[in-house]
Write an enzyme that holds these catalytic residues in place. Structure first.
Site, PDB file in Angstrom:
ATOM      1  N   PHE A   1       0.804  -1.231   0.000  1.00  0.00           N
ATOM      2  CA  PHE A   1       0.000   0.000   0.000  1.00  0.00           C
ATOM      3  C   PHE A   1       0.832   1.275   0.000  1.00  0.00           C
ATOM      4  CE2 PHE A   1      -2.481  -3.354   2.072  1.00  0.00           C
ATOM      5  CZ  PHE A   1      -3.624  -3.356   1.280  1.00  0.00           C
TER       6      PHE A   1
ATOM      7  N   CYS B   1       0.058   3.310 -11.014  1.00  0.00           N
ATOM      8  CA  CYS B   1      -0.842   2.440 -10.237  1.00  0.00           C
ATOM      9  C   CYS B   1      -2.323   2.746 -10.395  1.00  0.00           C
ATOM     10  CB  CYS B   1      -0.420   2.469  -8.781  1.00  0.00           C
ATOM     11  SG  CYS B   1       1.206   1.698  -8.615  1.00  0.00           S
TER      12      CYS B   1
ATOM     13  N   LYS C   1       3.427  13.236  -9.657  1.00  0.00           N
ATOM     14  CA  LYS C   1       3.163  13.879  -8.367  1.00  0.00           C
ATOM     15  C   LYS C   1       4.485  14.421  -7.860  1.00  0.00           C
ATOM     16  CE  LYS C   1       2.879  10.905  -4.745  1.00  0.00           C
ATOM     17  NZ  LYS C   1       2.453   9.749  -3.936  1.00  0.00           N
TER      18      LYS C   1
ATOM     19  N   ARG D   1       5.192   7.795 -15.355  1.00  0.00           N
ATOM     20  CA  ARG D   1       4.222   6.861 -15.929  1.00  0.00           C
ATOM     21  C   ARG D   1       2.824   7.479 -15.859  1.00  0.00           C
ATOM     22  NH1 ARG D   1       5.708   1.372 -12.743  1.00  0.00           N
ATOM     23  NH2 ARG D   1       6.069   2.889 -11.083  1.00  0.00           N
TER      24      ARG D   1
END
Ligand code: NAI
Ligand code: UGA
Length: 417
Positions: free
Chosen positions: A129, A244, A307, A314
């Site tokens: 996570f 992701c 970010k 990606r």
């Protein structure tokens, strides 16, 4: 860092060579220091030869599961190859731990593969996570640890072995959830789907704010005070990207379709569409402020990473917008504190600079597309001296509007009138 002796195997020799020198082949805050320490004192050895894992008791599989080239589904070939490569080296009682994000049903299939080759080895699915940019802290201080195990004593024994690996976190009371394989696999994609949905929800509200004249940041603050909603992951703007969330919601949709439950997660298609519309809207807004055409106009794009605190490009919303403007004929120059080398490889036709002032020089419009501190802290007066026209589009609600407007800038943002 938890005191274990670790062997790391990767098929990419360049990545391995960098890791062996204690240098990460990517930017992740705090990671190089940790890596250099464990490489120096021999607790981490890295290599490309999988036979080096012989003698290890626990085998983590954390290879990529990208979107397939020709569909929305996950490409599992790396997971299959990594598990196959381990099989000749498994001993009795070994635990193979799946960490990659996979479609539900994968663990059960791989458990059969492992069981056929090494009857006493056990597969556990233990989703990851961590967030990029916070990887070290998220790894050492996870919110929860999830094990998907087979029923019966073998599953219990495997969980105990894994407990020894996570002892430091578990002894601090980090929740440990023992589940079956499908639940563990679904926990991972459910978490990412929820996060993506939260972002697209607030971006849908941003679309409404744009036409109705509202302010989405104020709206997010106001609804975020409700503890049932919460303020986190309600930052409106250019939307989600990275390796992701986008591919995970698509793979989940594809897998649900295969299982005949496509309708249950059909809303994720809408989540994806809302997300893509933000990128289109940013291109539209740039076109609009440039008087209807971007052709030949100088566009400074601040941000290439998906970010801040990452050099990962990606499915980066920022780089995507830069590329779309470039294709429309704009003279685009992209700057980013960390991601210029990775972005250059992905978009070789765009111009890049690591110097923010060079990017700003002569710009007809400035687009802030990744909210790096360097861009948040940019002095609008100094920036105003460099550009050709003082127009800024704030794609991440990163700037102090009042300060920019006081310095003579025309300020526009997604989700604000
Ligand atoms: N990047 C992230 O923040 C997170 C990623 N995940 C999941 O973890 C998995 C890995 O993600 P990333 O690290 O981003 O992928 P990545 O593509 O950046 O790295 C995967 C690595 O696996 C290596 N590899 C490929 N085949 C191999 C094999 N047969 N044997 C050994 N190494 C092999 C590649 O060379 C590469 O270095 C994915 O399933 C992803 O969804 C989960 C949580 C967080
Ligand atoms: O499965 C994964 O790989 C990981 O995916 C995400 O982590 P990550 O992709 O590193 O980054 P996030 O912080 O989730 O940001 C994802 C994207 O959403 C965007 N975002 C995030 C938050 C927000 O409020 N608004 C928003 O647009 C970010 O700019 C970024 O493009 C999840 O947060 C992790 O928990 C998960 O382990």
């Amino acid at each position: 860092a938890s005191g274990h002796e670790v062997v790391g195997v990767d098929v990419d020799a360049e990545r391995v060579a960098s890791l062996a020198l204690g240098k990460a082949p990517f930017y992740e805050p705090g990671f190089d220091d940790l890596l250099a320490d464990v490489v120096r004192d021999g607790r981490l050895r890295v290599g490309t030869d999988v036979s080096e894992v012989a003698g290890c008791a626990v085998h983590f599989v954390c290879v990529g599961t990208p979107q397939a080239a020709d569909s929305a589904a996950a490409d599992l070939r790396f997971v299959d190859a990594a598990v196959d490569s381990l099989l000749p080296h498994l001993g009795a009682g070994d635990v193979v731990v799946g960490k990659s994000t996979v479609p539900v049903g994968t663990a059960e299939r791989l458990a059969a593969v492992v069981g056929a080759a090494a009857p006493e080895a056990v597969l556990v699915w233990n989703p990851e996570f961590l967030r990029e940019g916070h990887a070290v802290d998220d790894t050492l201080h996870p919110d929860r640890i999830v094990y998907g195990v087979p029923a019966g004593p073998a599953g219990v024994r495997a969980a105990e072995r894994l407990d020894a690996v996570y002892e430091a976190a578990l002894s601090r009371g980090v929740p440990r959830i023992l589940a079956d394989y499908p639940t563990a696999e679904l926990v991972k994609v459910a978490a990412n789907s929820f996060l993506a949905t939260k972002i697209s929800f607030i971006n849908a509200m941003a679309e409404l704010c744009e036409v109705a004249g509202g302010d989405v940041t104020q709206l997010a603050d106001a609804i975020g005070h409700d503890a049932r909603i919460g303020r986190s992951f309600l930052n409106a703007g250019l939307g989600f990207g990275g390796g992701c969330l986008p591919k995970d919601i698509r793979a989940f949709t594809a897998r649900a379709d295969e299982l005949g439950a496509g309708e249950a997660v059909a809303f994720l298609g809408e989540v994806d569409r809302i997300n893509n519309r933000r990128r289109e809207r940013m291109v539209e807004l740039a076109t609009e402020v440039l008087g209807g055409s971007v052709s030949g106009r100088r566009v400074a794009v601040l941000g290439a990473a998906f970010k801040p605190e990452s050099d990962d490009v990606r499915d980066s919303p920022a780089l995507d917008v830069a590329a779309r403007l470039g294709e429309a004929g704009a003279d685009v120059i992209v700057t980013d504190p960390r991601a210029v080398p990775t972005a250059r490889v992905r978009q070789p036709r765009l111009a890049f600079t690591e110097d923010l002032e060079v990017a700003l020089a002569g710009a007809d419009v400035v687009l802030v597309l990744t909210e790096w501190r360097q861009f948040r802290d940019l002095d609008p007066v100094r920036a105003g001296e460099l550009v050709a026209r003082r127009t800024v589009l704030d794609g991440r609600h990163a700037l102090d509007r009042t300060a920019w407007e006081s310095a003579g800038w025309r300020y526009r943002a997604l989700g604000r009138a």
